[in-house]
Write an enzyme that holds these catalytic residues in place. Structure first.
Site, PDB file in Angstrom:
ATOM      1  N   ASN A 138       1.588  -7.357  10.277  1.00 23.22           N
ATOM      2  CA  ASN A 138       0.710  -8.280   9.549  1.00 23.22           C
ATOM      3  C   ASN A 138       1.475  -9.590   9.346  1.00 23.22           C
ATOM      4  O   ASN A 138       2.473  -9.617   8.615  1.00 23.22           O
ATOM      5  CB  ASN A 138       0.335  -7.695   8.187  1.00 23.22           C
ATOM      6  CG  ASN A 138      -0.437  -6.395   8.311  1.00 23.22           C
ATOM      7  OD1 ASN A 138      -1.656  -6.379   8.390  1.00 23.22           O
ATOM      8  ND2 ASN A 138       0.280  -5.276   8.360  1.00 23.22           N
TER       9      ASN A 138
ATOM     10  N   ASP B  75       4.214  -2.044   9.546  1.00 20.92           N
ATOM     11  CA  ASP B  75       3.895  -0.683   9.104  1.00 20.92           C
ATOM     12  C   ASP B  75       4.362   0.346  10.123  1.00 20.92           C
ATOM     13  O   ASP B  75       4.280   0.122  11.338  1.00 20.92           O
ATOM     14  CB  ASP B  75       2.387  -0.535   8.890  1.00 20.92           C
ATOM     15  CG  ASP B  75       1.840  -1.497   7.845  1.00 20.92           C
ATOM     16  OD1 ASP B  75       2.631  -1.951   6.997  1.00 20.92           O
ATOM     17  OD2 ASP B  75       0.631  -1.788   7.881  1.00 20.92           O
TER      18      ASP B  75
ATOM     19  N   GLY C 245      -1.126  -9.198   2.589  1.00 23.44           N
ATOM     20  CA  GLY C 245      -1.748  -9.371   1.286  1.00 23.44           C
ATOM     21  C   GLY C 245      -0.733  -9.736   0.214  1.00 23.44           C
ATOM     22  O   GLY C 245       0.385  -9.235   0.194  1.00 23.44           O
TER      23      GLY C 245
ATOM     24  N   ARG D 182       4.734  -8.302   7.284  1.00 22.26           N
ATOM     25  CA  ARG D 182       4.848  -6.901   6.887  1.00 22.26           C
ATOM     26  C   ARG D 182       4.583  -6.039   8.107  1.00 22.26           C
ATOM     27  O   ARG D 182       3.622  -6.271   8.842  1.00 22.26           O
ATOM     28  CB  ARG D 182       3.829  -6.572   5.800  1.00 22.26           C
ATOM     29  CG  ARG D 182       4.140  -5.302   5.013  1.00 22.26           C
ATOM     30  CD  ARG D 182       2.979  -4.869   4.125  1.00 22.26           C
ATOM     31  NE  ARG D 182       1.973  -4.179   4.908  1.00 22.26           N
ATOM     32  CZ  ARG D 182       0.677  -4.480   4.902  1.00 22.26           C
ATOM     33  NH1 ARG D 182       0.233  -5.480   4.158  1.00 22.26           N
ATOM     34  NH2 ARG D 182      -0.177  -3.810   5.647  1.00 22.26           N
TER      35      ARG D 182
ATOM     36  N   TYR E 110      -7.307  -0.755  -2.073  1.00 23.32           N
ATOM     37  CA  TYR E 110      -7.748  -1.716  -3.084  1.00 23.32           C
ATOM     38  C   TYR E 110      -8.490  -1.109  -4.263  1.00 23.32           C
ATOM     39  O   TYR E 110      -8.972  -1.825  -5.124  1.00 23.32           O
ATOM     40  CB  TYR E 110      -8.603  -2.796  -2.405  1.00 23.32           C
ATOM     41  CG  TYR E 110      -7.823  -3.535  -1.343  1.00 23.32           C
ATOM     42  CD1 TYR E 110      -6.799  -4.404  -1.690  1.00 23.32           C
ATOM     43  CD2 TYR E 110      -8.081  -3.333   0.008  1.00 23.32           C
ATOM     44  CE1 TYR E 110      -6.058  -5.065  -0.732  1.00 23.32           C
ATOM     45  CE2 TYR E 110      -7.347  -3.996   0.988  1.00 23.32           C
ATOM     46  CZ  TYR E 110      -6.345  -4.861   0.608  1.00 23.32           C
ATOM     47  OH  TYR E 110      -5.610  -5.509   1.570  1.00 23.32           O
TER      48      TYR E 110
ATOM     49  N   SER F 230      -6.788  -4.664   6.950  1.00 22.48           N
ATOM     50  CA  SER F 230      -7.170  -4.046   5.681  1.00 22.48           C
ATOM     51  C   SER F 230      -7.981  -2.770   5.861  1.00 22.48           C
ATOM     52  O   SER F 230      -8.743  -2.376   4.989  1.00 22.48           O
ATOM     53  CB  SER F 230      -7.960  -5.031   4.803  1.00 22.48           C
ATOM     54  OG  SER F 230      -7.122  -6.077   4.383  1.00 22.48           O
TER      55      SER F 230
ATOM     56  N   GLU G 256       1.536  -1.311  13.112  1.00 20.25           N
ATOM     57  CA  GLU G 256       1.020  -2.666  13.298  1.00 20.25           C
ATOM     58  C   GLU G 256       1.867  -3.664  12.517  1.00 20.25           C
ATOM     59  O   GLU G 256       2.654  -3.289  11.647  1.00 20.25           O
ATOM     60  CB  GLU G 256      -0.439  -2.779  12.852  1.00 20.25           C
ATOM     61  CG  GLU G 256      -0.667  -2.554  11.373  1.00 20.25           C
ATOM     62  CD  GLU G 256      -2.156  -2.705  10.997  1.00 20.25           C
ATOM     63  OE1 GLU G 256      -2.975  -2.947  11.901  1.00 20.25           O
ATOM     64  OE2 GLU G 256      -2.452  -2.595   9.802  1.00 20.25           O
TER      65      GLU G 256
ATOM     66  N   GLU H 295     -12.250  -9.555   5.423  1.00 15.88           N
ATOM     67  CA  GLU H 295     -11.108  -9.630   4.510  1.00 15.88           C
ATOM     68  C   GLU H 295     -11.110 -10.879   3.629  1.00 15.88           C
ATOM     69  O   GLU H 295     -10.141 -11.109   2.901  1.00 15.88           O
ATOM     70  CB  GLU H 295      -9.803  -9.595   5.310  1.00 15.88           C
ATOM     71  CG  GLU H 295      -9.563  -8.334   6.110  1.00 15.88           C
ATOM     72  CD  GLU H 295      -8.227  -8.383   6.835  1.00 15.88           C
ATOM     73  OE1 GLU H 295      -7.208  -8.018   6.216  1.00 15.88           O
ATOM     74  OE2 GLU H 295      -8.202  -8.785   8.002  1.00 15.88           O
TER      75      GLU H 295
END
Length: 322
Positions: free
Chosen positions: A284, A270, A288, A268, A230, A160, A282, A7
């Site tokens: 984060n 999910d 990002g 963040r 991405y 990611s 999960e 990443e």
């Protein structure tokens, strides 16, 4: 920014967003690249080696530069798994991410699921595999009974969507495991949850946890893969197309998980709405922040400017360290 995982390039983009957004009249901002080949402060393309003894460097005039705070945008190791956090804490340098223990624990999907499941948080069924374990018929039978097909095979400690595969039948399992083991020697196999995928930002700048508008993720393919994230092959809809009850449920669960795990800074989390209920996927702790990322879109939807948000994150880190 940077890091030692796959990443690192995404992290460099996130770091560039922070550098560009911070108020230059208030902060003297330096871009520090933490890379496998070394640690460098990068100024106008020139690298200056970081002294790891005190996290300083000497600039072109041989002047020693030290830091008042670190805005941590490393995804993966060593900035999201607690290593950099512990190092900076020993040096007394405040940083914007979670503490070293919370970062290490949440970076490990298996451990996070174990903690949250004990509190009754809905989630997929899962099985764990270590590199070198025998994938014999008894394991495959256990997998078929507990998890079933299709299922997701993912590295236990990576982000990611690197190394993640959706497996439809037993014959594809070994290839998916090999792919995941390229990223980590621990692998998580999870049951497939059908439903709307959402991602929710949350932060605490000293006044309690604040939850951002919900982002709905609509991948072009089967799941929110690396390419979908991405390469523009997905839709991220903010606010999500949820009714009031669904929005309240997932935002409430987001806040509860953030507080339960003792997180800090901008995170963040999910989820997938499976059978009408948000199921945890999960967390984060260093999400990002590039232009393709979800968190900047959610702050924009909330009417918050990144210059203000990133500045406040730094101020809180400094206050909490004093």
């Amino acid at each position: 920014m940077g890091g030692y995982s796959s990443e690192y390039e995404i992290s460099l983009n996130s770091g560039a967003t922070v550098v560009a957004s911070l108020d230059k009249e208030k902060y003297q901002v330096y871009a520090v690249h933490i890379l496998t080949e070394g640690w460098f402060c990068v100024i106008d393309g020139e690298r200056f080696t970081i002294d790891r003894g005190d996290f300083s460097f000497k600039d072109a005039s041989a002047k020693k530069v030290t830091f008042d705070a670190c805005y941590n945008t490393i995804h993966g190791t060593p900035g999201e798994d607690g290593k950099l956090q512990a190092y900076l804490e020993l040096l007394g340098i405040p940083q914007t991410s979670c503490g070293f223990y919370e970062s290490a624990m949440t970076f490990n999907k298996r451990d996070t699921l174990s903690v949250l499941s004990s509190y009754g948080v809905p989630m997929a069924q899962s099985v764990y595999v270590n590199k070198g374990d025998e994938i014999d018929m008894s394991f495959k039978n256990l997998l078929a009974i507990k998890v079933g097909y299709p299922c997701f095979v993912k590295p236990n400690r990576a982000g990611s969507s690197y190394g993640v595969s959706k497996v439809y039948k037993e014959g594809d399992l070994i290839a998916a495991l090999d792919n995941a083991f390229k990223e980590d020697n621990q692998v998580l196999i999870e049951s497939f949850l059908s439903g709307t995928e959402v991602s929710v930002g949350v932060y605490d700048f000293g006044n309690g946890a604040e939850v951002l508008p919900v982002c709905e993720i609509v991948p072009d393919g089967d799941f929110f893969s690396l390419e979908a994230k991405y390469s523009g092959k997905s839709q991220e809809i903010v606010p999500a197309r949820l009714d009031e009850r669904e929005t309240a449920d997932v935002q409430g669960l987001t806040k509860g998980i953030y507080e339960l795990l003792g997180l800090k800074g901008i995170c963040r989390i999910d989820f997938i709405f499976h059978e009408g209920k948000p199921h945890f996927v999960e967390v984060n702790t260093n999400p990002g922040l590039s232009k393709e990322s979800i968190i900047p879109r959610e702050f924009k939807a909330a009417g918050l400017l990144l210059t203000e948000v990133f500045g406040e994150a730094i101020e809180v880190a400094i206050r909490n360290n004093s």
